[in-house]
Design a protein around this motif. Sequence first.
Motif, PDB file in Angstrom:
ATOM      1  N   HIS A 157       0.803  -1.222   0.000  1.00  0.00           N
ATOM      2  CA  HIS A 157       0.000   0.000   0.000  1.00  0.00           C
ATOM      3  C   HIS A 157       0.840   1.279   0.000  1.00  0.00           C
ATOM      4  CE1 HIS A 157      -3.412   2.600   0.811  1.00  0.00           C
ATOM      5  NE2 HIS A 157      -2.744   3.145   1.795  1.00  0.00           N
ATOM      6  N   MET A 158       1.857   1.348   0.840  1.00  0.00           N
ATOM      7  CA  MET A 158       2.632   2.586   0.962  1.00  0.00           C
ATOM      8  C   MET A 158       3.583   2.758  -0.217  1.00  0.00           C
ATOM      9  SD  MET A 158       3.534   2.255   4.987  1.00  0.00           S
ATOM     10  CE  MET A 158       4.305   3.837   5.365  1.00  0.00           C
ATOM     11  N   THR A 159       4.030   3.986  -0.420  1.00  0.00           N
ATOM     12  CA  THR A 159       5.080   4.159  -1.417  1.00  0.00           C
ATOM     13  C   THR A 159       6.374   3.616  -0.808  1.00  0.00           C
ATOM     14  OG1 THR A 159       5.821   6.306  -0.620  1.00  0.00           O
ATOM     15  CG2 THR A 159       4.000   6.318  -2.218  1.00  0.00           C
ATOM     16  N   ALA A 160       7.277   3.219  -1.681  1.00  0.00           N
ATOM     17  CA  ALA A 160       8.521   2.611  -1.199  1.00  0.00           C
ATOM     18  C   ALA A 160       9.274   3.580  -0.286  1.00  0.00           C
ATOM     19  CB  ALA A 160       9.386   2.195  -2.382  1.00  0.00           C
ATOM     20  N   ARG A 161       9.303   4.855  -0.663  1.00  0.00           N
ATOM     21  CA  ARG A 161      10.048   5.832   0.142  1.00  0.00           C
ATOM     22  C   ARG A 161       9.421   6.021   1.518  1.00  0.00           C
ATOM     23  NH1 ARG A 161      13.786   9.297   0.333  1.00  0.00           N
ATOM     24  NH2 ARG A 161      14.441   8.803  -1.790  1.00  0.00           N
ATOM     25  N   GLU A 162       8.109   6.197   1.499  1.00  0.00           N
ATOM     26  CA  GLU A 162       7.381   6.413   2.754  1.00  0.00           C
ATOM     27  C   GLU A 162       7.622   5.246   3.722  1.00  0.00           C
ATOM     28  OE1 GLU A 162       2.644   7.226   3.824  1.00  0.00           O
ATOM     29  OE2 GLU A 162       3.192   6.433   1.875  1.00  0.00           O
ATOM     30  N   ARG A 163       7.551   4.048   3.206  1.00  0.00           N
ATOM     31  CA  ARG A 163       7.722   2.892   4.078  1.00  0.00           C
ATOM     32  C   ARG A 163       9.158   2.758   4.583  1.00  0.00           C
ATOM     33  NH1 ARG A 163       8.615  -2.547   5.077  1.00  0.00           N
ATOM     34  NH2 ARG A 163      10.093  -2.450   3.368  1.00  0.00           N
ATOM     35  N   LYS A 164      10.132   3.060   3.720  1.00  0.00           N
ATOM     36  CA  LYS A 164      11.534   2.919   4.155  1.00  0.00           C
ATOM     37  C   LYS A 164      11.890   3.966   5.207  1.00  0.00           C
ATOM     38  CE  LYS A 164      13.567   0.290   0.367  1.00  0.00           C
ATOM     39  NZ  LYS A 164      12.433  -0.050  -0.508  1.00  0.00           N
ATOM     40  N   VAL A 165      11.338   5.161   5.068  1.00  0.00           N
ATOM     41  CA  VAL A 165      11.574   6.194   6.087  1.00  0.00           C
ATOM     42  C   VAL A 165      10.992   5.726   7.419  1.00  0.00           C
ATOM     43  CG1 VAL A 165      10.905   8.535   6.798  1.00  0.00           C
ATOM     44  CG2 VAL A 165      11.712   8.114   4.458  1.00  0.00           C
ATOM     45  N   ASP A 166       9.819   5.136   7.355  1.00  0.00           N
ATOM     46  CA  ASP A 166       9.162   4.668   8.575  1.00  0.00           C
ATOM     47  C   ASP A 166       9.896   3.473   9.193  1.00  0.00           C
ATOM     48  OD1 ASP A 166       6.857   5.607  10.017  1.00  0.00           O
ATOM     49  OD2 ASP A 166       6.078   3.572   9.796  1.00  0.00           O
ATOM     50  N   LEU A 167      10.379   2.616   8.325  1.00  0.00           N
ATOM     51  CA  LEU A 167      11.172   1.467   8.762  1.00  0.00           C
ATOM     52  C   LEU A 167      12.378   1.957   9.566  1.00  0.00           C
ATOM     53  CD1 LEU A 167      11.538  -1.640   8.254  1.00  0.00           C
ATOM     54  CD2 LEU A 167      12.825  -1.039   6.212  1.00  0.00           C
ATOM     55  N   ALA A 168      13.007   3.028   9.084  1.00  0.00           N
ATOM     56  CA  ALA A 168      14.172   3.580   9.776  1.00  0.00           C
ATOM     57  C   ALA A 168      13.765   4.131  11.143  1.00  0.00           C
ATOM     58  CB  ALA A 168      14.819   4.676   8.924  1.00  0.00           C
ATOM     59  N   LEU A 169      12.596   4.761  11.199  1.00  0.00           N
ATOM     60  CA  LEU A 169      12.142   5.342  12.473  1.00  0.00           C
ATOM     61  C   LEU A 169      11.965   4.260  13.533  1.00  0.00           C
ATOM     62  CD1 LEU A 169       9.945   8.283  13.103  1.00  0.00           C
ATOM     63  CD2 LEU A 169       8.984   6.166  13.959  1.00  0.00           C
ATOM     64  N   PHE A 170      11.400   3.126  13.140  1.00  0.00           N
ATOM     65  CA  PHE A 170      11.120   2.068  14.114  1.00  0.00           C
ATOM     66  C   PHE A 170      12.304   1.117  14.318  1.00  0.00           C
ATOM     67  CE2 PHE A 170       6.806   3.514  13.402  1.00  0.00           C
ATOM     68  CZ  PHE A 170       6.234   3.389  14.665  1.00  0.00           C
ATOM     69  N   ALA A 171      13.322   1.233  13.462  1.00  0.00           N
ATOM     70  CA  ALA A 171      14.445   0.287  13.538  1.00  0.00           C
ATOM     71  C   ALA A 171      15.166   0.368  14.880  1.00  0.00           C
ATOM     72  CB  ALA A 171      15.427   0.543  12.397  1.00  0.00           C
ATOM     73  N   ASP A 172      15.006   1.497  15.559  1.00  0.00           N
ATOM     74  CA  ASP A 172      15.716   1.714  16.816  1.00  0.00           C
ATOM     75  C   ASP A 172      15.021   1.052  18.017  1.00  0.00           C
ATOM     76  OD1 ASP A 172      17.850   2.792  18.192  1.00  0.00           O
ATOM     77  OD2 ASP A 172      16.809   4.671  18.649  1.00  0.00           O
ATOM     78  N   ASN A 173      13.875   0.443  17.793  1.00  0.00           N
ATOM     79  CA  ASN A 173      13.170  -0.192  18.922  1.00  0.00           C
ATOM     80  C   ASN A 173      13.802  -1.556  19.232  1.00  0.00           C
ATOM     81  OD1 ASN A 173      11.334  -0.363  20.989  1.00  0.00           O
ATOM     82  ND2 ASN A 173       9.517  -0.696  19.706  1.00  0.00           N
ATOM     83  N   VAL A 174      15.119  -1.521  19.323  1.00  0.00           N
ATOM     84  CA  VAL A 174      15.914  -2.750  19.388  1.00  0.00           C
ATOM     85  C   VAL A 174      15.662  -3.557  20.660  1.00  0.00           C
ATOM     86  CG1 VAL A 174      18.278  -3.645  19.433  1.00  0.00           C
ATOM     87  CG2 VAL A 174      17.730  -1.663  18.040  1.00  0.00           C
ATOM     88  N   GLU A 175      15.601  -2.851  21.793  1.00  0.00           N
ATOM     89  CA  GLU A 175      15.522  -3.571  23.072  1.00  0.00           C
ATOM     90  C   GLU A 175      14.202  -4.311  23.226  1.00  0.00           C
ATOM     91  OE1 GLU A 175      16.729  -0.590  22.640  1.00  0.00           O
ATOM     92  OE2 GLU A 175      18.788  -0.716  23.401  1.00  0.00           O
ATOM     93  N   LEU A 176      13.102  -3.683  22.756  1.00  0.00           N
ATOM     94  CA  LEU A 176      11.820  -4.372  22.906  1.00  0.00           C
ATOM     95  C   LEU A 176      11.717  -5.536  21.938  1.00  0.00           C
ATOM     96  CD1 LEU A 176      11.339  -1.609  24.452  1.00  0.00           C
ATOM     97  CD2 LEU A 176       8.970  -2.407  24.408  1.00  0.00           C
TER      98      LEU A 176
END
Length: 423
Positions: A157-176
């Motif tokens: 559904h999302m554009t590739a750019r939009e999703r990759k930016v969001d992926l980067a935002l959540f990538a830091d939720n490492v500990e959980l």
Amino acid sequence: MAKNASFEALTVETLPARLGALETLAGHLGKDVSAWRVREVGDGNLNLVFIVEGEKGSVVVKQALPYVRLVGESWPLPLKRSFFEYHALVRQEARAGKGSVPAILHFDEAQALIVMEFLTPHIILRKELIAGRQPPRIAEDLGLFVARTLFRGSDLHMTARERKVDLALFADNVELCDITENLVFTDPYFEATLNRHTPALDPLVAELRADRDLKVEAQRLKHLFAANAETLLHGDLHTGSIMVTDADTRVIDPEFAFYGPMAFDVGMLLSNFWMSYFSQSGHEQGGSREAMRAYLLETVTGIWSVFRAEFSRLWRTERTGMLYARSLFEDRSDALGAEQALDRVLHDLWQDLLGFAGVEAHRRILGLAHNADFETIENEAKRAVCEAKALRFGRHIAVNRRTIHSIEEVNALAALIEKGAYS
Ligand code: ADP
Ligand code: MG
């Protein structure tokens, strides 16, 4: 509160003074801060949860602590989980619609706190199921919630750019994520320090931990979880993360939000209904739970069928991302090709969700985080009987997930195990 003030945990006493100047709060509660009543209700494992009531209304204030509340300061956990929870709630509301999660009123990143709508008279779904109640809307509401959040958060559904930016935002939720990776997929399958189980299960636990096929499957599922950033998951979608009335269903607590495989949320969710199913006989003192068991299996069937129908509808109407592009199918008069692809995607999702459901049942009985469905069965012998059924069920669906073809088949297996007719 200064914007970048260093973190300080709220208390019942300090909350009004610290949050009283916030306009959104005063707007909801009334300006007379001295009339605010505050109670701390967090029955969760990780965070502080306050209910604040004023002359005009009420709100919930949820604040992360720099450690795991259940364990204490010896287990540090980043405050940033509050940031992920906030961003996940915003996305879930946009994707599943207003009223699918609590409305967000305010977020303070430095204080790791979220002010949200106080859901009342909502009750945690798990508690309702333990009490033997049958909220009527959950199959429909939860089926739609998972289909919409999972589909709309993906490359379907999302554009590739939009999703990759969001992926980067959540990538830091490492500990959980690390908690999930270890507590769900690894710890239950060996004698990890934090594990515990009902002692009468010892022989079965030894059997499961020696089960090579099961261990390999659990690791393949972990591999899938860690390496398949398909969509933004809730990450902890069990019946304790759902609050209901007969007319309303809300999903709360997405602090484990992370990009992972769609099947993870669906599998964890269904697993918790199957566990509730196996726990019912432990709560039968007040009368037979036969109707409750039937309701739980119908709920599972309902969620899966609503999920499939809504996912298919979105596939046909909102497939705007880079995957399975319309230019290959519909635009070339090959709508049938798109249907074939949909069928494949749902088929893979089905096989993976059975795996995730299986390991979820194991970790709730063998790992650190048990669930109240079983824990509230005081008679230990009875509890062990219920738990053993769920363990066998989990093992069967995880290991045989590629040769199980329908939800009816899984429910029939559950019924067989419940009757003691499976070995
Ligand atoms: P944790 O992340 O610590 O597990 P939860 O978000 O699950 O915290 O919240 C803990 C408890 O607080 C929930 O089980 C529920 O009883 C209550 N709660 C949380 N959010 C709300 C809300 N928006 N409205 C009403 N009660 C809530
Ligand atoms: Mg939580």
